[in-house]
Scaffold this active site. Sequence first.
Site, mmCIF file in Angstrom:
data_model
loop_
_atom_site.group_PDB
_atom_site.id
_atom_site.type_symbol
_atom_site.label_atom_id
_atom_site.label_comp_id
_atom_site.label_asym_id
_atom_site.label_seq_id
_atom_site.Cartn_x
_atom_site.Cartn_y
_atom_site.Cartn_z
ATOM 1 C CG HIS A 14 2.369 13.686 -4.486
ATOM 2 N ND1 HIS A 14 3.797 13.672 -5.086
ATOM 3 C CD2 HIS A 14 2.208 12.210 -4.443
ATOM 4 C CE1 HIS A 14 4.092 12.388 -4.988
ATOM 5 N NE2 HIS A 14 3.186 11.573 -4.675
ATOM 6 C CG HIS A 16 0.083 7.384 -4.817
ATOM 7 N ND1 HIS A 16 1.009 7.140 -5.964
ATOM 8 C CD2 HIS A 16 0.898 8.332 -4.167
ATOM 9 C CE1 HIS A 16 2.137 7.609 -5.700
ATOM 10 N NE2 HIS A 16 2.315 8.527 -4.612
ATOM 11 C CG LEU A 17 -6.953 9.327 -6.862
ATOM 12 C CD1 LEU A 17 -7.665 9.918 -8.187
ATOM 13 C CD2 LEU A 17 -7.721 9.523 -5.782
ATOM 14 N NE ARG A 18 -1.886 2.357 -4.255
ATOM 15 C CZ ARG A 18 -0.722 2.893 -4.290
ATOM 16 N NH1 ARG A 18 0.079 3.581 -5.138
ATOM 17 N NH2 ARG A 18 -0.264 2.778 -3.020
ATOM 18 C CG ASN A 42 2.779 5.029 -8.319
ATOM 19 O OD1 ASN A 42 1.670 5.570 -8.347
ATOM 20 N ND2 ASN A 42 3.277 4.568 -7.182
ATOM 21 C CE LYS A 107 6.613 11.294 -8.391
ATOM 22 N NZ LYS A 107 5.835 10.846 -7.462
ATOM 23 C CG HIS A 144 10.290 9.360 -5.270
ATOM 24 N ND1 HIS A 144 9.131 8.857 -4.423
ATOM 25 C CD2 HIS A 144 11.334 8.913 -4.726
ATOM 26 C CE1 HIS A 144 9.742 8.218 -3.299
ATOM 27 N NE2 HIS A 144 11.002 8.064 -3.375
ATOM 28 C CG HIS A 182 7.193 12.710 -1.523
ATOM 29 N ND1 HIS A 182 8.441 12.368 -1.717
ATOM 30 C CD2 HIS A 182 6.435 12.031 -2.289
ATOM 31 C CE1 HIS A 182 8.296 11.690 -3.007
ATOM 32 N NE2 HIS A 182 7.298 11.307 -3.276
ATOM 33 C CG LEU A 227 9.815 4.382 0.839
ATOM 34 C CD1 LEU A 227 10.182 3.279 -0.346
ATOM 35 C CD2 LEU A 227 11.052 4.646 1.629
ATOM 36 C CG ASP A 255 3.186 10.290 -1.375
ATOM 37 O OD1 ASP A 255 2.757 9.725 -2.566
ATOM 38 O OD2 ASP A 255 4.315 9.861 -0.828
ATOM 39 C CG HIS A 259 0.163 0.316 0.411
ATOM 40 N ND1 HIS A 259 0.722 -0.585 -0.801
ATOM 41 C CD2 HIS A 259 0.826 1.708 0.384
ATOM 42 C CE1 HIS A 259 1.333 0.439 -1.471
ATOM 43 N NE2 HIS A 259 1.643 1.454 -0.813
ATOM 44 C CB ALA A 271 6.644 2.593 1.082
HETATM 45 O O1 DOR Z 1 5.333 5.666 0.420
HETATM 46 C C1 DOR Z 1 5.280 5.992 -0.849
HETATM 47 N N1 DOR Z 1 4.187 5.439 -1.326
HETATM 48 N N2 DOR Z 1 6.055 6.646 -1.452
HETATM 49 C C2 DOR Z 1 6.029 6.880 -2.749
HETATM 50 O O2 DOR Z 1 6.741 7.380 -3.506
HETATM 51 C C3 DOR Z 1 4.901 5.886 -3.487
HETATM 52 C C4 DOR Z 1 3.856 5.593 -2.700
HETATM 53 C C5 DOR Z 1 2.685 4.363 -3.198
HETATM 54 O O3 DOR Z 1 2.378 4.333 -4.588
HETATM 55 O O4 DOR Z 1 2.463 3.662 -2.540
HETATM 56 ZN ZN ZN Z 2 3.644 9.710 -3.937
#
Ligand code: DOR
Ligand code: ZN
Length: 356
Positions: A14, A16-18, A42, A107, A144, A182, A227, A255, A259, A271
């Site tokens: 799990h 997030h590479l963006r 996402n 997802k 999620h 998570h 989150l 996860d 940011h 988050a």
């Molecule tokens: O804290 C989080 N950040 N929880 C998530 O489910 C998404 C993630 C994000 O994409 O920043």
């Molecule tokens: Zn996530």
Amino acid sequence: MAQTITLLQPDDWHIHLRDGAALATTVAHAAQSFNRVMCMPNLVPPVKTASDAIAYRERIMAALQASDLPQARKEAFDPRMTLYLTDHTTADDIAAAARSGLVQAVKLYPAGATTNSADGVTDINQCVDIFEALEKYNLPLLIHGEVTASHVDIFDREKRFLEEVLSQIIAKFPELKIVVEHITTSDAADFVLEQSNRVAATITPQHLLYNRNHLLVGGIKPHFYCLPILKREQHQKVLLDVATSGNPKFFLGTDSAPHATHAKENACGCAGCYSSSIALPLYATAFDSVGKIDKLEGFTSRFGAQFYGLPVNESTITLVKQPLLVPSHYSYLAGTAEQTTVTPLAAGETLPWSFA
Ligand code: DOR
Ligand code: ZN
């Protein structure tokens, strides 16, 4: 001699590479430690179809090739793609994803649950065709698991999702493979333990190492905000228990969610905890804190692959019990007008475990 541990190369189920310029940072960090990474969909706009996923994977691989990682890491890194379920996803989209061979899972974000979830599912009762298609093609559903109703307390949202939503999905679709992503509570750990072996869970480093006091006592610490939100210490302890128990239902999913530093240190902070670069020392620290370093490899390198029906990796990585000072920040979005930094989880802290 410092204590060392050699692990089969881990996978991150799990992450997030963006996209775009973020990939230069996120891909280089992920590929240092992990072979397979389950890439969350996402993005803005989300990864909604098999062709979106294929194009996204190509952008990730281009960033990998452009990095200065050793050739062996470039060859081993293997992003696995996911689709983002919306109210408009069709059973045909799922069939095409299964046929593509490149989509490993799908997802489910309840709309509004977290970062970039605005296009998520508004009514899970409308997803019957999708869940049937996932069962048919044996594609896992990654969830999620939080309810989103504004009156539900943020600390209760996971538990309420399990009781009110997930138990019904499982009752109606017993063959569906599900990862409760998570998990953050003892309720979730118990829930997963009670289900068949088609239901598993990922656990992040922050939920093993921290609780809501770290987030809120002595001032608000935005880099601990993610989150589902960090819970009470009693939940942290149960998560550590199950993660270190050797039960294959629980496996690694960081996860890691970057940011920009200014977007977290903000009156309305985003988050997400960025942990990819130091995830293995963080997990080693957590396991060692309860005398269970011997259980680390199952969690990091075996159980996830087993759940997804994949072979374990052949290469290895060695960690050593020597202090690691976590950097205060990394460069992020370099080469763009937005060029900034990302602050990792545990920035400025010294961890007892490091890379050999
Ligand atoms: O804290 C989080 N950040 N929880 C998530 O489910 C998404 C993630 C994000 O994409 O920043
Ligand atoms: Zn996530």
